[in-house]
Design a protein around this motif. Structure first.
Motif, PDB file in Angstrom:
ATOM      1  N   UNK A 249      39.581  32.591  45.752  1.00 13.29           N
ATOM      2  CA  UNK A 249      38.713  33.768  45.853  1.00 13.29           C
ATOM      3  C   UNK A 249      39.535  35.051  45.703  1.00 13.29           C
ATOM      4  N   UNK A 250      40.703  35.077  46.335  1.00 15.85           N
ATOM      5  CA  UNK A 250      41.588  36.239  46.224  1.00 15.85           C
ATOM      6  C   UNK A 250      41.989  36.475  44.774  1.00 15.85           C
ATOM      7  N   UNK A 251      42.290  35.394  44.066  1.00 16.59           N
ATOM      8  CA  UNK A 251      42.691  35.527  42.669  1.00 16.59           C
ATOM      9  C   UNK A 251      41.537  36.041  41.817  1.00 16.59           C
ATOM     10  N   UNK A 252      40.336  35.551  42.044  1.00 16.31           N
ATOM     11  CA  UNK A 252      39.180  36.051  41.309  1.00 16.31           C
ATOM     12  C   UNK A 252      39.007  37.547  41.544  1.00 16.31           C
ATOM     13  N   UNK A 253      39.135  37.975  42.791  1.00 14.86           N
ATOM     14  CA  UNK A 253      39.009  39.401  43.098  1.00 14.86           C
ATOM     15  C   UNK A 253      40.086  40.226  42.399  1.00 14.86           C
ATOM     16  N   UNK A 254      41.285  39.666  42.291  1.00 13.21           N
ATOM     17  CA  UNK A 254      42.357  40.364  41.587  1.00 13.21           C
ATOM     18  C   UNK A 254      42.022  40.525  40.102  1.00 13.21           C
ATOM     19  N   UNK A 255      41.473  39.482  39.496  1.00 17.16           N
ATOM     20  CA  UNK A 255      41.068  39.561  38.088  1.00 17.16           C
ATOM     21  C   UNK A 255      39.975  40.607  37.897  1.00 17.16           C
ATOM     22  N   UNK A 256      39.026  40.629  38.813  1.00 16.63           N
ATOM     23  CA  UNK A 256      37.939  41.611  38.732  1.00 16.63           C
ATOM     24  C   UNK A 256      38.499  43.026  38.877  1.00 16.63           C
ATOM     25  N   UNK A 257      39.353  43.216  39.872  1.00 15.43           N
ATOM     26  CA  UNK A 257      39.956  44.545  40.082  1.00 15.43           C
ATOM     27  C   UNK A 257      40.732  44.985  38.842  1.00 15.43           C
ATOM     28  N   UNK A 258      41.541  44.086  38.286  1.00 21.01           N
ATOM     29  CA  UNK A 258      42.382  44.427  37.134  1.00 21.01           C
ATOM     30  C   UNK A 258      41.525  44.770  35.923  1.00 21.01           C
ATOM     31  N   UNK A 259      40.452  44.011  35.718  1.00 21.82           N
ATOM     32  CA  UNK A 259      39.553  44.270  34.592  1.00 21.82           C
ATOM     33  C   UNK A 259      38.874  45.630  34.752  1.00 21.82           C
ATOM     34  N   UNK A 260      38.469  45.940  35.978  1.00 25.73           N
ATOM     35  CA  UNK A 260      37.828  47.232  36.229  1.00 25.73           C
ATOM     36  C   UNK A 260      38.787  48.386  36.021  1.00 25.73           C
ATOM     37  N   UNK A 261      40.051  48.195  36.368  1.00 24.18           N
ATOM     38  CA  UNK A 261      41.051  49.246  36.133  1.00 24.18           C
ATOM     39  C   UNK A 261      41.253  49.468  34.638  1.00 24.18           C
ATOM     40  N   UNK A 262      41.195  48.404  33.860  1.00 22.12           N
ATOM     41  CA  UNK A 262      41.300  48.555  32.402  1.00 22.12           C
ATOM     42  C   UNK A 262      40.082  49.286  31.849  1.00 22.12           C
ATOM     43  N   UNK A 263      38.893  48.981  32.366  1.00 16.24           N
ATOM     44  CA  UNK A 263      37.687  49.677  31.928  1.00 16.24           C
ATOM     45  C   UNK A 263      37.780  51.178  32.223  1.00 16.24           C
ATOM     46  N   UNK A 264      38.435  51.509  33.330  1.00 15.98           N
ATOM     47  CA  UNK A 264      38.554  52.921  33.709  1.00 15.98           C
ATOM     48  C   UNK A 264      39.663  53.634  32.935  1.00 15.98           C
ATOM     49  N   UNK A 265      40.578  52.870  32.380  1.00 22.25           N
ATOM     50  CA  UNK A 265      41.713  53.431  31.641  1.00 22.25           C
ATOM     51  C   UNK A 265      41.759  52.781  30.253  1.00 22.25           C
ATOM     52  N   UNK A 266      40.775  53.110  29.418  1.00 20.11           N
ATOM     53  CA  UNK A 266      40.562  52.407  28.158  1.00 20.11           C
ATOM     54  C   UNK A 266      41.772  52.472  27.216  1.00 20.11           C
ATOM     55  N   UNK A 267      42.547  53.527  27.307  1.00 18.18           N
ATOM     56  CA  UNK A 267      43.670  53.700  26.384  1.00 18.18           C
ATOM     57  C   UNK A 267      44.798  52.697  26.606  1.00 18.18           C
ATOM     58  N   UNK A 268      44.810  52.023  27.750  1.00 18.57           N
ATOM     59  CA  UNK A 268      45.920  51.108  28.019  1.00 18.57           C
ATOM     60  C   UNK A 268      45.700  49.722  27.417  1.00 18.57           C
ATOM     61  N   UNK A 269      44.500  49.472  26.877  1.00 14.24           N
ATOM     62  CA  UNK A 269      44.212  48.129  26.346  1.00 14.24           C
ATOM     63  C   UNK A 269      43.328  48.235  25.102  1.00 14.24           C
ATOM     64  N   UNK A 270      43.822  48.966  24.128  1.00 14.19           N
ATOM     65  CA  UNK A 270      43.011  49.232  22.937  1.00 14.19           C
ATOM     66  C   UNK A 270      42.756  47.985  22.098  1.00 14.19           C
ATOM     67  N   UNK A 271      43.660  47.021  22.166  1.00 17.40           N
ATOM     68  CA  UNK A 271      43.462  45.790  21.388  1.00 17.40           C
ATOM     69  C   UNK A 271      42.749  44.706  22.182  1.00 17.40           C
ATOM     70  N   UNK A 272      42.323  45.042  23.418  1.00 21.06           N
ATOM     71  CA  UNK A 272      41.567  44.113  24.293  1.00 21.06           C
ATOM     72  C   UNK A 272      42.385  42.891  24.720  1.00 21.06           C
ATOM     73  N   UNK A 273      43.688  42.941  24.517  1.00 16.65           N
ATOM     74  CA  UNK A 273      44.523  41.810  24.900  1.00 16.65           C
ATOM     75  C   UNK A 273      44.458  41.556  26.399  1.00 16.65           C
ATOM     76  N   UNK A 274      44.528  42.629  27.187  1.00 12.91           N
ATOM     77  CA  UNK A 274      44.493  42.486  28.638  1.00 12.91           C
ATOM     78  C   UNK A 274      43.173  41.918  29.122  1.00 12.91           C
ATOM     79  N   UNK A 275      42.075  42.419  28.566  1.00 18.23           N
ATOM     80  CA  UNK A 275      40.759  41.919  28.967  1.00 18.23           C
ATOM     81  C   UNK A 275      40.601  40.439  28.607  1.00 18.23           C
TER      82      UNK A 275
END
Length: 324
Positions: A249-275
């Motif tokens: 569950x902790x790991x799932x929450x970490x993935x969700x948090x990380x994905x949301x941070x990428x959504x908020x900072x679109x310039x850091x993942x322009x090729x969608x590799x992180x997502x």
């Protein structure tokens, strides 16, 4: 000044910290415990740090200086481990400092209680205030309790630097080079090798909070921490099965948090590799119906939404104003 027992090798990785370095090194050389080997690892620092290190070495015979090409924090710590001759090891980050009784107190805990590692409390030092991390009493934890504390970010944390280790614990271990969140690839494996850990409630370690630190801003390199957590998840599944459900569950929450941070900072993942990396991690998480029943309603909803689509899950949570 007291010379007590076996030698501690104190490893200090150094890079572009000339404004902090004197305070850090002074806090080490002035320890009440004097049987120290102080290893200053100049990681190719382009400022005055190399010169400062050499000046200290001239003044104190306990100091050894390593000048090396820049390789990052992990590489610098590894260089220190490679030459350490003490029976015990301690890491201190060069922009932090420690109270002068830290090593004497922690060594006494180590010897008196026959433990493998001692962890002290942490003081977070801001420009305008100081905050002590935990408000708990001293105690001894067995390996299972220590891992449980580690996984919930309790009194045993992933950080390398508020700990006194028996060197035998890490003789055959090294930090992963080229990774941020390097402690998260390393420390849980050390905890697993212990029989007992002593928690010292005194906040001896002064952790300086500054915006320019490595972990100050969210970048795509922070996904190294997700990689480390995924490795740890599989490790826990094999060796600590009773802790696995909550860790998943902790790991799932970490993935969700990380994905949301990428959504908020679109310039850091322009090729969608992180997502894509995060989505693939979530796809590999298999939740049985019995496991899901043990979660709260909120967590069950997150499981169902994330398995449908991590992107969908995070957008819904963003609309609801939830960070995770």
């Amino acid at each position: 000044m007291r010379l007590l027992g076996d030698k501690i090798s104190v490893i200090v990785p150094i890079y572009k910290v000339e404004d902090y370095l004197h305070r850090c090194v002074d806090s080490i050389i002035n320890q009440t415990y004097t049987n120290l080997e102080i290893i200053l690892v100049d990681d190719g620092s382009p400022d005055n740090c190399p010169m400062i290190c050499d000046e200290y070495a001239k003044k104190d015979s306990r100091i050894r200086v390593v000048h090396k090409k820049n390789g990052g924090l992990s590489d610098a710590r590894n260089a220190g481990i490679d030459i350490a001759t003490g029976e015990y090891i301690m890491f201190i980050d060069s922009d932090d400092f420690v109270d002068i009784e830290m090593m004497e107190s922690m060594m006494k805990n180590m010897i008196d209680n026959n433990v493998d590692m001692v962890v002290c409390n942490i003081k977070y030092v801001y420009e305008d205030r100081e905050v002590v991390k935990y408000n708990q009493v001293d105690r001894i934890l067995d390996k299972y309790e220590s891992m449980e504390e580690y996984l919930k970010d309790g009194v045993v944390q992933a950080v390398a630097w508020n700990k006194l280790y028996k060197k035998s614990l890490i003789n055959d271990m090294r930090y992963k080079v080229g990774k941020t969140n390097e402690d998260e690839f390393f420390t849980y494996k050390v905890v697993d090798k212990t029989a007992k850990i002593y928690y010292n409630s005194r906040p001896f370690y002064n952790y300086i909070q500054r915006d320019s630190s490595i972990m100050g801003k969210y970048t795509i390199k922070r996904l190294d921490g997700v990689e480390a957590s995924y490795e740890r998840l599989n490790f826990i599944k094999e060796k600590y099965p009773s802790l696995y459900l909550n860790e998943k569950k902790t790991f799932l929450n970490l993935c969700i948090y990380s994905y949301m941070m990428i959504l908020r900072n679109k310039n850091i993942d322009r090729d969608n590799k992180g997502k894509n990396i995060l989505s693939n991690y979530v796809k590999e998480l298999n939740f049985t119906s019995d496991e899901i029943k043990q979660y709260s309603l909120k967590d069950r909803i997150k499981v169902f939404m994330s398995k449908k689509s991590l992107n969908y899950c995070c957008k819904v949570l963003s609309i609801l104003g939830s960070p995770q």
